[in-house]
Design a protein around this motif. Structure first.
Motif, PDB file in Angstrom:
ATOM      1  N   LEU A 166       0.838  -1.199   0.000  1.00  0.00           N
ATOM      2  CA  LEU A 166       0.000   0.000   0.000  1.00  0.00           C
ATOM      3  C   LEU A 166       0.872   1.248   0.000  1.00  0.00           C
ATOM      4  O   LEU A 166       2.085   1.191   0.161  1.00  0.00           O
ATOM      5  CB  LEU A 166      -0.918  -0.001   1.226  1.00  0.00           C
ATOM      6  CG  LEU A 166      -1.962  -1.115   1.288  1.00  0.00           C
ATOM      7  CD1 LEU A 166      -2.748  -1.042   2.588  1.00  0.00           C
ATOM      8  CD2 LEU A 166      -2.898  -1.054   0.099  1.00  0.00           C
ATOM      9  N   LYS A 340     -10.665   5.112  -0.487  1.00  0.00           N
ATOM     10  CA  LYS A 340      -9.651   4.332  -1.214  1.00  0.00           C
ATOM     11  C   LYS A 340      -8.971   5.186  -2.287  1.00  0.00           C
ATOM     12  O   LYS A 340      -7.831   4.909  -2.668  1.00  0.00           O
ATOM     13  CB  LYS A 340     -10.275   3.087  -1.834  1.00  0.00           C
ATOM     14  CG  LYS A 340     -11.260   3.327  -2.962  1.00  0.00           C
ATOM     15  CD  LYS A 340     -11.812   2.010  -3.458  1.00  0.00           C
ATOM     16  CE  LYS A 340     -12.798   2.216  -4.606  1.00  0.00           C
ATOM     17  NZ  LYS A 340     -12.154   2.782  -5.801  1.00  0.00           N
ATOM     18  N   VAL A 345      -5.783   2.954  -1.767  1.00  0.00           N
ATOM     19  CA  VAL A 345      -6.062   1.550  -1.442  1.00  0.00           C
ATOM     20  C   VAL A 345      -6.741   0.917  -2.648  1.00  0.00           C
ATOM     21  O   VAL A 345      -7.780   1.405  -3.096  1.00  0.00           O
ATOM     22  CB  VAL A 345      -6.974   1.435  -0.205  1.00  0.00           C
ATOM     23  CG1 VAL A 345      -7.256  -0.022   0.121  1.00  0.00           C
ATOM     24  CG2 VAL A 345      -6.336   2.138   0.994  1.00  0.00           C
ATOM     25  N   HIS A 349      -8.619  -4.720  -2.387  1.00  0.00           N
ATOM     26  CA  HIS A 349      -7.785  -5.015  -1.226  1.00  0.00           C
ATOM     27  C   HIS A 349      -8.638  -5.488  -0.056  1.00  0.00           C
ATOM     28  O   HIS A 349      -9.793  -5.067   0.107  1.00  0.00           O
ATOM     29  CB  HIS A 349      -6.978  -3.774  -0.834  1.00  0.00           C
ATOM     30  CG  HIS A 349      -5.833  -4.068   0.081  1.00  0.00           C
ATOM     31  ND1 HIS A 349      -5.961  -4.119   1.449  1.00  0.00           N
ATOM     32  CD2 HIS A 349      -4.528  -4.349  -0.184  1.00  0.00           C
ATOM     33  CE1 HIS A 349      -4.788  -4.399   1.993  1.00  0.00           C
ATOM     34  NE2 HIS A 349      -3.899  -4.538   1.018  1.00  0.00           N
TER      35      HIS A 349
END
Length: 512
Positions: A166, A340, A345, A349
């Motif tokens: 990440l 996100k 992200v 995920h």
């Protein structure tokens, strides 16, 4: 609740009076739903049943797993701390010790919440599970507050502690592109535009809306929220490329197939729960192995059923409350995409999936508490899970606004501004016309009768919570004299029963 119904009519508290005037006024006028079809006794059958008519029985068996075990948990926790302090070798890695210390603090806090906090409205499969999720919601809110005080880059770096992959910029996928359903220019695969849209998010949409229907327990609310989110995707596609989709992806694949089918299955599930007989016996009191197996499976269903009657048109307060619920619901959905996007992200995920699953659990408890707060005349406190989930949604939005103000403030296209201006103008106009101009003021007697009807519905649910429910009282709820006697009996039992003061007794749990 110790006063009779007649005494309550003569001497209501100031808070009850103000709350009844704003939120809990009921009107016999026609509403969006045929609410009385679900609440009156003649509604029993294929249309479902109200909380008063749900058949319920519990033999009161309390096994080892239903006791609190507060001292046992305390002993094990102290033993673990003694081991760390006395027997574990000292590590000189500061970063490692910091992480372990934070994790230990979180674990101790969760143990505290699971062990000593009061039970929520749900008790299946076990009240400790819902106390655990409540503790997780508090931890998540604390993490959000910590992130809010960081910079965007530092917040992204913090996510590397969960996954080293990440913290890298994302390539947002646009679902728009060519919107030709049958592409003749590609003879070997003319349906490629449609097939490309069938990804992992298709079953996620379906199961998500099935669970959301179980949470909201209302077809109208679910359908309106589903349609409104597709409109919001049109509105905000200039901010997030992920919102750019073909028209048939919006309305056929999402709204009609995935969301619509999930809502339909959810409504059928609600009807099954509302017509089911809730007959609970201890596992060892069931003689057959088949009965034991059915009892174990039923442990993962609701303990008792409360049919939601939102009645949005019954009063201005209920109308505003329903609009507020839809607004928070839609904001929660938007937070998923914006978070996100600003924290980098990936959509697939596991952190996104975990957050969505936990929000569903918190939302289920929160909406149950919110409905009781709006509907139960004797409920004066906003639920604790409702409080936390509302704080979470607002904090998530504030993180998005702080980290990427440029994105969320991109000017809206003129046709979008025109659409929403007309929409809000019509909404305000209709609200004023419905509740201030065309509304026939209701007689005080009618309001009182409707409030007593709701009071009796919740009286039955509370008697189940306290473990003093008598199935024979179901026939007496239509008689005001009998109802007053039942209310006094319930209140006296709540004050005198040791089960109301001893937390280890599971009779204090609220019904699902």
């Amino acid at each position: 609740m110790g006063l009779s119904l007649e005494q309550n009519e003569k001497s209501p508290t100031k808070k009850q009076t103000s709350k009844s005037n704003f939120v809990k006024e009921a009107s016999p006028a026609k509403t969006a739903h045929d609410w009385r079809k679900y609440s009156n006794r003649e509604g029993i059958g294929s249309d479902g049943i109200s909380p008063v008519e749900v058949k319920f029985y519990d033999d009161g068996t309390v096994t080892f797993f239903w006791r609190a075990h507060t001292l046992t948990v305390l002993f094990l926790m102290i033993a673990a701390l003694i081991y760390v302090a006395v027997f574990e070798p000292v590590t000189l890695d500061t970063q490692y010790n910091t992480k372990r210390g934070l994790v230990a603090c979180v674990i101790v806090f969760i143990l505290l919440c699971v062990t000593v906090t009061p039970n929520g409205p749900f008790k299946r499969p076990h009240p400790a599970l819902w106390r655990f999720t409540f503790s997780l919601s508090i931890v998540y809110e604390l993490v959000l507050i910590f992130v809010l005080f960081q910079t965007a880059d530092d917040a992204r770096k913090l996510l590397k502690h969960f996954d080293s992959k990440l913290g890298e910029p994302l390539a947002e996928r646009s679902y728009g592109g060519s919107c030709v359903i049958y592409d003749e220019t590609v003879p070997e695969n003319p349906w490629h535009n449609v097939l490309d849209k069938f990804d992992a998010f298709v079953p996620t949409h379906f199961f998500g809306w099935w669970l959301k229907t179980l949470i909201l327990r209302d077809w109208w609310l679910c359908t309106i929220i589903s349609i409104m989110f597709e409109v919001l995707e049109y509105t905000l596609e200039h901010q997030l490329p992920n919102f750019s989709e073909c028209w048939w992806d919006h309305w056929i694949m999402d709204a009609l197939l995935c969301n619509g089918l999930g809502i339909i299955i959810g409504i059928q599930t609600l009807k099954y729960f509302s017509m089911k007989t809730y007959y609970w016996r201890g596992l060892w009191n069931i003689p057959s192995y088949r009965g034991k197996l059915k009892r174990m499976i039923a442990q993962f269903g609701p303990y008792n059923w409360v049919q939601f009657e939102w009645r949005p048109l019954s009063s201005l307060g209920r109308w505003c409350a329903t609009l507020g619920i839809m607004f928070i619901f839609l904001l929660t959905e938007l937070n998923t995409f914006y978070l996100k996007f600003v924290l980098w992200v990936p959509p697939d995920h596991w952190l996104n999936l975990v957050r969505l699953f936990l929000v569903l659990l918190w939302g289920a408890v929160g909406l149950r508490e919110t409905f009781q707060y709006f509907d139960d005349p004797d409920c004066e406190n906003f639920g604790r899970q409702s409080w936390v989930i509302l704080a979470i949604v607002v904090t998530e939005f504030l993180i998005v606004a702080r980290f990427d103000w440029e994105t969320i403030t991109k000017p809206l296209p003129w046709h979008v501004v025109l659409f929403w201006s007309i929409f809000f103008l019509l909404l305000v106009t209709w609200t004023v016309f419905r509740f201030f101009i065309a509304s026939n003021l209701q007689k005080n007697a009618d309001r009182w009768l409707e409030e007593q009807r709701r009071r009796l519905l919740w009286l039955r649910a509370k008697s189940i919570e306290l473990g003093i429910y008598n199935p024979e009282s179901n026939e007496r709820l239509d008689n005001p004299d009998e109802a007053s006697h039942l209310e006094n009996t319930t209140d006296n039992a709540q004050r005198s029963s040791p089960m109301a003061t001893k937390p280890k007794k599971r009779r204090a749990h609220k019904a699902d």
